[in-house]
Design a protein around this motif. Structure first.
Motif, PDB file in Angstrom:
ATOM      1  N   ARG A 187       0.827  -1.209   0.000  1.00  0.00           N
ATOM      2  CA  ARG A 187       0.000   0.000   0.000  1.00  0.00           C
ATOM      3  C   ARG A 187       0.867   1.268   0.000  1.00  0.00           C
ATOM      4  O   ARG A 187       0.572   2.237  -0.689  1.00  0.00           O
ATOM      5  N   GLN A 188       1.957   1.243   0.783  1.00  0.00           N
ATOM      6  CA  GLN A 188       2.756   2.462   0.945  1.00  0.00           C
ATOM      7  C   GLN A 188       3.742   2.709  -0.199  1.00  0.00           C
ATOM      8  O   GLN A 188       4.182   3.832  -0.398  1.00  0.00           O
ATOM      9  N   ILE A 189       4.095   1.663  -0.930  1.00  0.00           N
ATOM     10  CA  ILE A 189       5.103   1.841  -1.974  1.00  0.00           C
ATOM     11  C   ILE A 189       4.603   1.372  -3.347  1.00  0.00           C
ATOM     12  O   ILE A 189       4.481   2.160  -4.280  1.00  0.00           O
ATOM     13  N   GLN A 211       1.780   0.361  -4.602  1.00  0.00           N
ATOM     14  CA  GLN A 211       0.484   0.818  -5.110  1.00  0.00           C
ATOM     15  C   GLN A 211       0.581   2.138  -5.864  1.00  0.00           C
ATOM     16  O   GLN A 211      -0.260   2.446  -6.698  1.00  0.00           O
ATOM     17  N   ALA A 212       1.619   2.913  -5.586  1.00  0.00           N
ATOM     18  CA  ALA A 212       1.819   4.183  -6.291  1.00  0.00           C
ATOM     19  C   ALA A 212       1.760   3.971  -7.802  1.00  0.00           C
ATOM     20  O   ALA A 212       1.175   4.773  -8.523  1.00  0.00           O
ATOM     21  N   CYS A 213       2.379   2.898  -8.282  1.00  0.00           N
ATOM     22  CA  CYS A 213       2.402   2.640  -9.728  1.00  0.00           C
ATOM     23  C   CYS A 213       1.534   1.444 -10.112  1.00  0.00           C
ATOM     24  O   CYS A 213       0.834   1.473 -11.109  1.00  0.00           O
ATOM     25  N   MET A 260      -0.956   0.173  -8.677  1.00  0.00           N
ATOM     26  CA  MET A 260      -2.358   0.467  -8.402  1.00  0.00           C
ATOM     27  C   MET A 260      -2.961  -0.513  -7.374  1.00  0.00           C
ATOM     28  O   MET A 260      -2.437  -1.574  -7.110  1.00  0.00           O
ATOM     29  N   GLN A 261      -4.077  -0.042  -6.842  1.00  0.00           N
ATOM     30  CA  GLN A 261      -4.822  -0.863  -5.883  1.00  0.00           C
ATOM     31  C   GLN A 261      -5.257  -2.148  -6.592  1.00  0.00           C
ATOM     32  O   GLN A 261      -5.690  -2.104  -7.737  1.00  0.00           O
ATOM     33  N   ALA A 302      -1.478  -0.208 -15.052  1.00  0.00           N
ATOM     34  CA  ALA A 302      -2.145   0.903 -15.726  1.00  0.00           C
ATOM     35  C   ALA A 302      -1.463   1.159 -17.053  1.00  0.00           C
ATOM     36  O   ALA A 302      -0.313   0.754 -17.272  1.00  0.00           O
ATOM     37  N   VAL A 349       2.369   0.262 -16.928  1.00  0.00           N
ATOM     38  CA  VAL A 349       2.817  -0.296 -15.650  1.00  0.00           C
ATOM     39  C   VAL A 349       2.243  -1.703 -15.581  1.00  0.00           C
ATOM     40  O   VAL A 349       1.021  -1.876 -15.619  1.00  0.00           O
ATOM     41  N   MET A 355      11.193   1.095 -13.463  1.00  0.00           N
ATOM     42  CA  MET A 355      10.960   0.851 -12.029  1.00  0.00           C
ATOM     43  C   MET A 355      12.245   1.002 -11.231  1.00  0.00           C
ATOM     44  O   MET A 355      13.258   0.392 -11.563  1.00  0.00           O
TER      45      MET A 355
END
Lengths: 128, 529
Positions: A34-36, A38-40, A42-43, A48, A54, A80
């Motif tokens: 969640r903290q790292i 998910q930035a790229c 995604m949830q 994406a 990504v 990445m």
């Protein structure tokens, strides 16, 4: 001493408004995701698509061999970044285990910190 | 040095060296003469003698692409620019009221700032030694104003020191200097430095420490009016019966050693961040707009490049119109490719394995910026903070105040987060609404007025910017050694440019210097045919 100098250089980097202190590192794979990640990614690990892509982590057959995602998390790949500078081997193992058992992935063989440590190459250092 | 009308001036000499030996030699000569040591910018490029009718396709309309298009067109090349976005400028970008922005994942924000207010999501300041970008700002009449950067009255905030209460920069800096000076003076006086410093220099050092640290005659750093002359007063000097100043209390030394203190002090003295710095009046995108308006041909927008091929006759770029999905081909003699490596590494490009390896070797950092609009300038009205930056050890990393329109009535926008590293990833992984909440929650620890005065916010998390997938190139020492030369050298008919192809990743100056180098290489090859 060298470690201190490097920390100083990082603080002086571009825009590196600097003082931000590393948050208390979590050992929980889901929280690290969640903290790292998910930035790229995604949830839900959907990935994406924009001008580039990504990769989705959900239902991803490339996760079959744990060493593959672990190496990429540690060393980076293409766009990445490497994360061996902000994640410990235990944290890398933890987040890889999380991704390989979530988002439609069902790989049951878990990585441990020792295995990750053994597969890490030389640590990457930002040159500014 | 006196120079008469007929004297051979330094400028004449430099021009002669430039003509004979090229820009590199001119730069060396300039450095030797004490000029230009700060930037590798040597002036607008000399691209005379361009072959008639030669065509260049420029990929990407960020500053590197725009400069290449502008200078090549001026030199006589026929230029076509392809851009993925529906606007030129790339990261040279400003968000204003009414703008919408859709990030990866589909979240769309509509900016609700009042007219005149803005957020620069990407670059937001220009150094006085970034001479290439200053050159083009001057040439294009892009008005600049000071970017205040360093403000003694801004805050330093740590969750681990001072009871979590923000402190004025001047107080922590004075106490840091004072305590260090006193300790060092004690070490000198107790013989601790006898092995390292001569007797004469020990006396000079003591004198310096006493003045620098505002120490008293016993070389102690103590509460008193002399010290308050640096760190500020409990009651500042005034007039009338109560005009006399009262000294302020010192901060606990343990807290003064909190890393946020010395990191803030170091930040402001680092080469890249030293004042004077500038910002374009009205928003950073004034620069990209100035370039774009000077191109004679329209930029082809909404063009997603899918392939770049070359042979001995020319370059072929395949691209899709992102609105119609229609495929197109553009043919040219030469190609300047400024696509970020995070994108280019996913595109089929006909270059050597060594260059492909270089393109794939460089990942991008995750930064996130959040602009917050408030009803009034409480930082000016309540706290006497006029521009500059407050630092915190929270994820938002800083609060930066507007450098323009001081004392203006009505809403104003400040930068409520510039998150890097872990903080950048964490904020990027949130929804836009969650990011605003995080910025308010962390920012109100510095400014308790936040909740009461808040109007709206906008965020850009660069990991989720569809055309970047990150903010700026990150070169590791090993990758730089292995790949940098392969990345920046022209190969056949293709040359890469952008801040990633410089030693100034993330700076617009790096993009411009890289582009100048690229078009010089291109021109050299085109005129050698």
């Amino acid at each position: 001493m060298r470690r201190l100098v490097l920390a100083l250089l990082l603080a002086c980097a571009w825009g590196a408004a600097g003082p931000a202190r590393a948050q208390a590192p979590s050992a929980d794979g889901g929280e690290i995701y969640r903290q790292i990640c998910q930035a790229c990614h995604m949830q839900g690990g959907t990935g994406a698509i924009g001008a580039g892509r990504v990769p989705a982590l959900a239902h991803n057959a490339r996760l079959a061999v744990a060493a593959y995602p672990a190496t990429i998390v540690a060393q980076g790949h293409g766009g990445m970044p490497w994360f061996s500078d902000i994640l410990s081997p235990a944290q890398i193992a933890s987040v890889v285990n999380y991704v390989r058992t979530h988002f439609g992935n069902h790989y049951q063989d878990a990585l441990d910190a020792q295995t990750v440590e053994a597969m890490l190459g030389p640590k990457k250092v930002d040159d500014h | 040095m006196t120079t008469g009308q007929t004297a051979f001036t330094r400028r004449d000499m430099l021009r002669a060296i430039g003509l004979i030996a090229g820009a590199g030699a001119m730069y060396q000569a300039m450095t030797a003469l004490g000029h230009a040591a700060e930037s590798q910018f040597t002036g607008a490029p000399d691209l005379s003698g361009a072959p008639r009718g030669a065509k260049v396709v420029v990929l990407g309309a960020g500053l590197a692409g725009l400069l290449a298009a502008y200078e090549l067109e001026r030199a006589g090349y026929a230029v076509q620019v392809l851009e993925y976005q529906n606007r030129p400028g790339g990261r040279n970008w400003t968000l204003r009221g009414g703008d919408t922005y859709t990030e990866l994942g589909g979240a769309t924000q509509t900016v609700r700032f009042a007219p005149g207010n803005y957020l620069n999501p990407g670059p937001w300041r220009i150094s006085h030694h970034h001479r290439a970008i200053l050159h083009y700002c001057r040439a294009f009449n892009v008005r600049l104003e000071p970017f205040i950067q360093f403000n003694n009255n801004a805050f330093v905030h740590s969750t681990h020191a001072f009871g979590g209460r923000p402190q004025r920069y001047r107080e922590v800096a004075a106490d840091f200097h004072g305590n260090v000076a006193s300790l060092l003076a004690t070490a000198v006086n107790t013989g601790g430095l006898d092995h390292a410093v001569t007797q004469e220099d020990r006396e000079r050092l003591l004198e310096a420490l006493k003045g620098w640290g505002a120490l008293d005659d016993s070389l102690a750093y103590r509460k008193g009016l002399p010290v308050s002359g640096h760190r500020g007063y409990a009651r500042p000097p005034g007039a009338g019966a109560d005009g006399a100043p009262l000294p302020s209390d010192l901060l606990p030394f343990h807290d003064v050693l909190d890393p946020v203190v010395w990191k803030s002090m170091t930040f402001f003295t680092s080469y890249d961040m030293q004042p004077t710095m500038f910002q374009p009046v009205g928003g950073m995108d004034m620069i990209g707009k100035a370039f774009a308006s000077r191109l004679s041909h329209q930029i082809t927008l909404n063009a997603k490049v899918t392939g770049i091929a070359q042979d001995e006759n020319g370059v072929t770029v395949r691209w899709a119109d992102t609105r119609s999905a229609e495929m197109h081909e553009t043919k040219a003699d030469w190609c300047v490719c400024t696509l970020p490596l995070s994108i280019l590494s996913q595109i089929d490009i006909q270059v050597s394995a060594a260059k492909k390896a270089a393109i794939s070797a460089v990942p991008y950092a995750s930064h996130a910026k959040i602009g917050l609009e408030f009803r009034r300038r409480f930082w000016e009205e309540d706290e006497a903070i006029y521009g500059g930056i407050s630092f915190t050890d929270q994820e938002i990393a800083l609060v930066s105040y507007p450098n323009d329109n001081f004392h203006a009535a009505g809403p104003a926008v400040l930068l409520g987060a510039f998150a890097l590293g872990r903080g950048g990833y964490d904020l990027a992984g949130m929804t836009p609404e969650e990011r605003i909440e995080a910025a308010l929650k962390q920012g109100e620890k510095i400014h308790p007025q936040y909740r009461k005065e808040f109007l709206s916010g906008a965020s850009v998390a660069w990991s989720r910017v569809p055309w970047m997938l990150g903010c700026r190139a990150r070169w590791s020492e090993a990758d730089r050694a292995a790949h940098y030369q392969n990345l920046v050298s022209m190969e056949g008919r293709i040359v890469l440019a952008g801040d990633h192809a410089s030693y100034m990743a993330g700076w617009q100056e790096g993009a411009l210097l890289s582009s100048l180098d690229a078009i010089r290489q291109l021109h050299h090859r085109a005129t050698a045919v």
